[in-house]
Write an enzyme that holds these catalytic residues in place. Structure first.
Site, PDB file in Angstrom:
ATOM      1  N   ASN A 169      -7.765  -2.673  14.511  1.00 18.12           N
ATOM      2  CA  ASN A 169      -9.184  -2.897  14.053  1.00 18.12           C
ATOM      3  C   ASN A 169      -9.275  -4.131  12.837  1.00 18.12           C
ATOM      4  O   ASN A 169     -10.246  -4.231  12.380  1.00 18.12           O
ATOM      5  CB  ASN A 169      -9.481  -1.699  13.123  1.00 18.12           C
ATOM      6  N   ASP A 226       0.993  -1.179  -0.153  1.00 18.31           N
ATOM      7  CA  ASP A 226      -0.055  -0.074  -0.155  1.00 18.31           C
ATOM      8  C   ASP A 226       0.933   1.233  -0.080  1.00 18.31           C
ATOM      9  O   ASP A 226       2.229   1.036   0.119  1.00 18.31           O
ATOM     10  CB  ASP A 226      -0.948   0.102   1.234  1.00 18.31           C
ATOM     11  N   GLU A 241      -9.691  -1.692   5.200  1.00 16.31           N
ATOM     12  CA  GLU A 241     -10.138  -1.650   6.497  1.00 16.31           C
ATOM     13  C   GLU A 241     -11.505  -2.346   6.729  1.00 16.31           C
ATOM     14  O   GLU A 241     -12.184  -2.938   5.668  1.00 16.31           O
ATOM     15  CB  GLU A 241     -10.516   0.084   6.709  1.00 16.31           C
ATOM     16  N   HIS A 289      -7.066  -4.668  10.105  1.00 16.77           N
ATOM     17  CA  HIS A 289      -7.201  -4.343   8.709  1.00 16.77           C
ATOM     18  C   HIS A 289      -5.593  -5.004   8.150  1.00 16.77           C
ATOM     19  O   HIS A 289      -4.842  -5.296   9.029  1.00 16.77           O
ATOM     20  CB  HIS A 289      -6.887  -2.766   8.320  1.00 16.77           C
TER      21      HIS A 289
END
Ligand code: F6R
Length: 263
Positions: free
Chosen positions: A136, A67, A143, A138
């Site tokens: 979280n 990313d 996400e 990801h």
């Protein structure tokens, strides 16, 4: 999914580094999938040392990063291209032209996403994909609520991710809220994936990944469908798992089997 629980973060980094070294000795032209963030830094240090001592060469391999922040050019100190140069590429014998990170400063990010997928496909796919995990759940910047079969695309960062990563930006720097990320489908296509996590802050996300339901609410849980995924964690990151003793037992059996088969 193989779950490997080790004593500390150094052992986690060592396990990951050895997997990369084995991959490159088996296939020098391997296509590596790489990650940024705090977690892989110790692994990269070990790869740099191994490269300097001649135990591994990156000369023939290529790499694709997961990313990049949309809006940051590769020379921006917070860009993931910059991170990779500082933490790994500048210190090993990899061909710089064979290191790929999504283009954060492109005028046409949609085409750039398609092109990234094409390049991975043209190289024959990713042999070994390194992953970290967000608190979280990801992976990459996929996400919660990301499509489980998604491909490389533009993603909006979750508030939790923006908070977690704010530590890398100074108060006068604008923190991007958009990214280009490989999709979960792209990650699932890798021949092997290794997810590293250390520390208690990752314990909830790891429990959801390994023992929770397969759900877009925890994108890393998609690794339950990966044909060859290994989750390598320290005791703190393992602290919310229910079946810790079983994973340790399986790992002991794996080691015994490998010794018996001479692997
Ligand atoms: C970055 C990436 C992210 C990180 C994750 C964990 O390329 O893929 O998913 O792996 O945010 O980051 P750290 O390791 O800093 O906790």
């Amino acid at each position: 999914m193989q779950v490997v629980i080790l004593n500390d973060s150094d052992a986690v980094a060592e396990y990951g580094a050895q997997l990369f070294i084995k991959q490159l000795s088996k296939k020098p032209k391997a296509v590596l999938g790489l990650a940024t963030g705090s977690t892989p830094i110790a692994l990269y240090q070990k790869l740099i040392e191994a490269n300097k001592s001649g135990d591994v060469s990156f000369k023939e391999c290529s790499s694709f990063n997961l990313d990049e922040y949309l809006g940051l050019s590769g020379d921006h100190p917070q860009s993931y291209r910059y991170f990779m140069q500082q933490q790994l590429f500048n210190h090993i014998d990899i061909n710089p032209l064979q290191t790929f990170v999504p283009a954060g400063d492109t005028d046409n990010p949609i085409d750039a996403c398609h092109h990234y997928e094409d390049m991975i496909r043209e190289k024959g796919g990713i042999d070994l994909q390194l992953l970290g995990i967000g608190s979280n759940g990801h992976i990459g910047f996929n996400e919660p609520s990301s499509g489980l079969m998604s491909r490389t695309r533009i993603k909006t960062l979750a508030p939790a991710t923006i908070r977690d990563n704010a530590r890398f930006f100074s108060s006068d720097e604008e923190q991007p809220h958009l990214s280009i990320t490989m999709g979960i489908g792209t990650i699932l296509d890798s021949h092997q994936s290794i997810l590293l996590a250390t520390g208690a802050a990752k314990a909830g996300a790891i429990a959801a990944t390994v023992e929770g339901p397969l759900t877009a609410a925890c994108p890393a849980s998609a690794l339950q469908m990966h044909p060859n995924a290994v989750v390598v964690i320290d005791e703190d990151a393992a602290s919310q798992l229910q079946n810790t003793e079983f994973y340790k037992h399986v790992e002991r059996e794996n080691l015994r089997l490998k010794a018996r088969l001479g692997l």
